[in-house]
Design a protein around this motif. Structure first.
Motif, mmCIF file in Angstrom:
data_model
loop_
_atom_site.group_PDB
_atom_site.id
_atom_site.type_symbol
_atom_site.label_atom_id
_atom_site.label_comp_id
_atom_site.label_asym_id
_atom_site.label_seq_id
_atom_site.Cartn_x
_atom_site.Cartn_y
_atom_site.Cartn_z
ATOM 1 N N GLU A 160 -26.755 47.099 -12.114
ATOM 2 C CA GLU A 160 -27.590 46.641 -13.781
ATOM 3 C C GLU A 160 -28.589 46.918 -13.627
ATOM 4 O OE1 GLU A 160 -25.109 43.049 -13.903
ATOM 5 O OE2 GLU A 160 -23.412 43.596 -14.264
ATOM 6 N N ARG A 161 -29.160 46.847 -12.414
ATOM 7 C CA ARG A 161 -31.329 46.578 -12.615
ATOM 8 C C ARG A 161 -31.569 47.776 -13.329
ATOM 9 N NH1 ARG A 161 -33.942 50.874 -10.059
ATOM 10 N NH2 ARG A 161 -32.752 51.518 -8.136
ATOM 11 N N TYR A 162 -31.321 49.070 -13.785
ATOM 12 C CA TYR A 162 -30.823 50.041 -14.793
ATOM 13 C C TYR A 162 -31.306 49.440 -15.716
ATOM 14 C CZ TYR A 162 -30.584 53.246 -10.682
ATOM 15 O OH TYR A 162 -31.029 54.218 -9.408
ATOM 16 N N LEU A 163 -30.130 48.441 -16.326
ATOM 17 C CA LEU A 163 -30.396 48.324 -17.698
ATOM 18 C C LEU A 163 -30.970 47.347 -17.586
ATOM 19 C CD1 LEU A 163 -26.571 47.762 -18.408
ATOM 20 C CD2 LEU A 163 -27.439 49.606 -18.918
ATOM 21 N N ARG A 164 -31.431 46.799 -16.623
ATOM 22 C CA ARG A 164 -32.725 46.084 -17.108
ATOM 23 C C ARG A 164 -33.486 46.133 -17.256
ATOM 24 N NH1 ARG A 164 -29.771 42.033 -12.559
ATOM 25 N NH2 ARG A 164 -30.957 43.041 -11.472
ATOM 26 N N ASP A 165 -34.021 47.513 -16.502
ATOM 27 C CA ASP A 165 -35.109 48.622 -16.360
ATOM 28 C C ASP A 165 -35.319 48.680 -17.903
ATOM 29 O OD1 ASP A 165 -35.790 47.273 -13.744
ATOM 30 O OD2 ASP A 165 -35.498 49.627 -13.392
ATOM 31 N N ALA A 166 -34.173 49.392 -18.440
ATOM 32 C CA ALA A 166 -34.660 49.920 -19.698
ATOM 33 C C ALA A 166 -35.079 48.871 -20.422
ATOM 34 C CB ALA A 166 -32.878 50.555 -19.889
ATOM 35 N N ALA A 192 -33.417 55.106 -16.767
ATOM 36 C CA ALA A 192 -32.517 54.407 -16.165
ATOM 37 C C ALA A 192 -31.528 53.783 -16.966
ATOM 38 C CB ALA A 192 -33.308 52.535 -16.701
ATOM 39 N N LEU A 193 -31.067 54.123 -18.480
ATOM 40 C CA LEU A 193 -30.094 54.258 -18.827
ATOM 41 C C LEU A 193 -28.551 55.544 -18.275
ATOM 42 C CD1 LEU A 193 -30.450 53.555 -23.042
ATOM 43 C CD2 LEU A 193 -29.385 51.976 -21.050
ATOM 44 N N SER A 194 -29.346 56.443 -18.331
ATOM 45 C CA SER A 194 -28.540 57.769 -17.807
ATOM 46 C C SER A 194 -27.869 57.072 -15.843
ATOM 47 C CB SER A 194 -29.445 58.694 -17.196
ATOM 48 O OG SER A 194 -29.074 59.969 -19.025
ATOM 49 N N ALA A 195 -29.313 56.886 -15.473
ATOM 50 C CA ALA A 195 -29.013 56.299 -13.631
ATOM 51 C C ALA A 195 -27.601 55.115 -14.186
ATOM 52 C CB ALA A 195 -30.097 55.952 -13.298
#
Length: 421
Positions: A160-166, A192-195
């Motif tokens: 979920e860090r990828y969503l926070r980053d995005a 980030a969203l694709s990851a």
């Protein structure tokens, strides 16, 4: 396109509705992604593409691949690429439907709905200036009932860090005046969203690509035995098991088939052309590779990109060997984002005006509008009685539960703020 921005209620209503056909559902989601992309462009401009532009065209391609009726473009395309003679087309379609089975449509559609819910709900909450939550399908939560096995087998865990980053990168991009710096921030959000969503879709992708081999090697003969003995067996468990847990022959054939499909048949949809993923990525007309491949200045974006690619342009843009590989897939996707980031056609509407109007009505009502049914009125093959090969009903009993599944009890609002875990 509507002037009214998409809301969290719109996203939830579209994603939770379960009575559309898989193909129509994917088309509604594609048009919804297009709406979200336009809403973001109102704040970020169109000098650079946002992730929802790419999701628009991908979901449209998913919808076309889920149409397995007579005259299916997907089946016609696969048959053409495999060199199937015209006189064997009906037999080929029958064989392909058996190999794919209902779980191909239903599993892919369920994953598509879940990813739309999670990524679009994030986007529509961004302009609160505190992008603090998104909706998630949470089969493992203690707040939800025990989920059916297929739900946990189709939606993999993702960081979920990828969503926070995005979310943070997109908010920063909105307040950035320098177009080049804003484009870098948007690139980081795209990565980030694709990851996140590619990890989330990993199990569904394995089901889609590996199922034909597993039907041939593990399910077909068990089906015959089951018919004779009248003893059922867990088909879906065989389809959704890990590749590493398969018998050696099945693993060998799965790897060979997945690699063959990747190198010769699979392509990423764009409004300009289909990008063959098994071949090196090339720049579309008007794109200067030296410019788009310039070193990334923003440290956070650079670190995100370095998780998947290097500054070796040729190696990063090389064709994919096996699309099932998350690392190899993400390497190609990140390179694709860099190369296509300034292609304005990705913001184009993915459907003709009449079809878009029908899909817009479908988004609002949750019912199949007459305009959608009328889209196929010009197809003479649908206007007369004909014998149509359908899925063998005994091949996928689990598909009935998937077809009638409601994931509303499994929805949670997940915080993304600094105190979130």
């Amino acid at each position: 396109m509507s002037d009214t921005p998409m809301t969290a209620d719109d996203v939830l209503r579209i994603a939770a509705y379960k009575d559309r056909s898989p193909a129509l559902e994917a088309m509604v989601i594609a048009y919804s992604y297009h709406r979200v992309a336009g809403d973001l462009a109102a704040h970020l401009g169109k000098d650079a593409t946002n992730w929802y532009c790419y999701a628009t065209w991908t979901s449209k391609a998913v919808g076309e691949s889920l149409d397995l009726g007579p005259g299916s473009p997907f089946i016609e395309d696969v048959g053409r690429k495999l060199g199937v003679p015209q006189r064997f087309k009906r037999l080929f379609r029958a064989a392909l439907l058996t190999l794919l089975g209902p779980s191909y449509q239903l599993g892919l559609a369920l994953a598509n709905r879940a990813i739309f819910l999670e990524t679009a709900s994030l986007a529509v909450n961004l302009w609160n200036d505190t992008p603090d939550r998104y909706l998630r399908v949470s089969p493992g939560s203690g707040l939800t009932p025990t989920p059916p096995r297929f739900l946990t087998d189709l939606l993999a865990e993702a960081d979920e860090r990828y969503l926070r980053d995005a979310a943070q990168l997109l908010v920063e991009a909105r307040h950035e005046d320098d177009p080049a710096a804003r484009a870098e921030l948007m690139l980081g959000a795209n990565i980030a969203l694709s990851a996140y969503e590619q990890a989330r879709a990993q199990k569904a992708l394995e089901l889609v690509l590996y199922r034909p081999v597993r039907w041939l090697t593990r399910v077909s003969w068990r089906s015959l035995r089951s018919l004779v003995t009248r003893r059922p067996f867990p088909r879906f468990r065989l389809y959704s098991a890990r590749h590493e847990d398969q018998p050696w022959l099945t693993r060998l054939l799965e790897s060979a088939w997945s690699s063959l499909y990747t190198r010769h048949m699979f392509a990423v949809r764009t409004p300009l052309s289909d990008v063959r993923v098994g071949r090196p990525l090339t720049a579309p007309a008007g794109v200067d590779l030296a410019e788009v491949w310039a070193p990334i200045r923003n440290e956070k974006v650079r670190k995100l990109a370095e998780e998947f690619i290097t500054e070796d342009q040729e190696a990063s843009m090389a064709g994919v060997t096996d699309w099932v590989s998350y690392r190899d897939r993400m390497r190609f996707i990140v390179s694709y984002f860099r190369v296509y980031q300034t292609v304005p056609a990705l913001y184009d509407a993915p459907f003709a005006k009449e079809i878009a109007e029908g899909l817009a009505e479908e988004m609002k009502r949750g019912l199949v509008p007459q305009a959608i049914s009328g889209m196929f009125a010009g197809n003479p093959g649908l206007g007369r009685p004909r014998r149509v090969y359908r899925y063998p009903s005994e091949s996928d009993p689990d598909a009935y539960e998937m077809q009638h599944f409601d994931f509303e009890p499994f929805l949670e609002a997940i915080p993304l703020g600094p105190d979130a875990k």
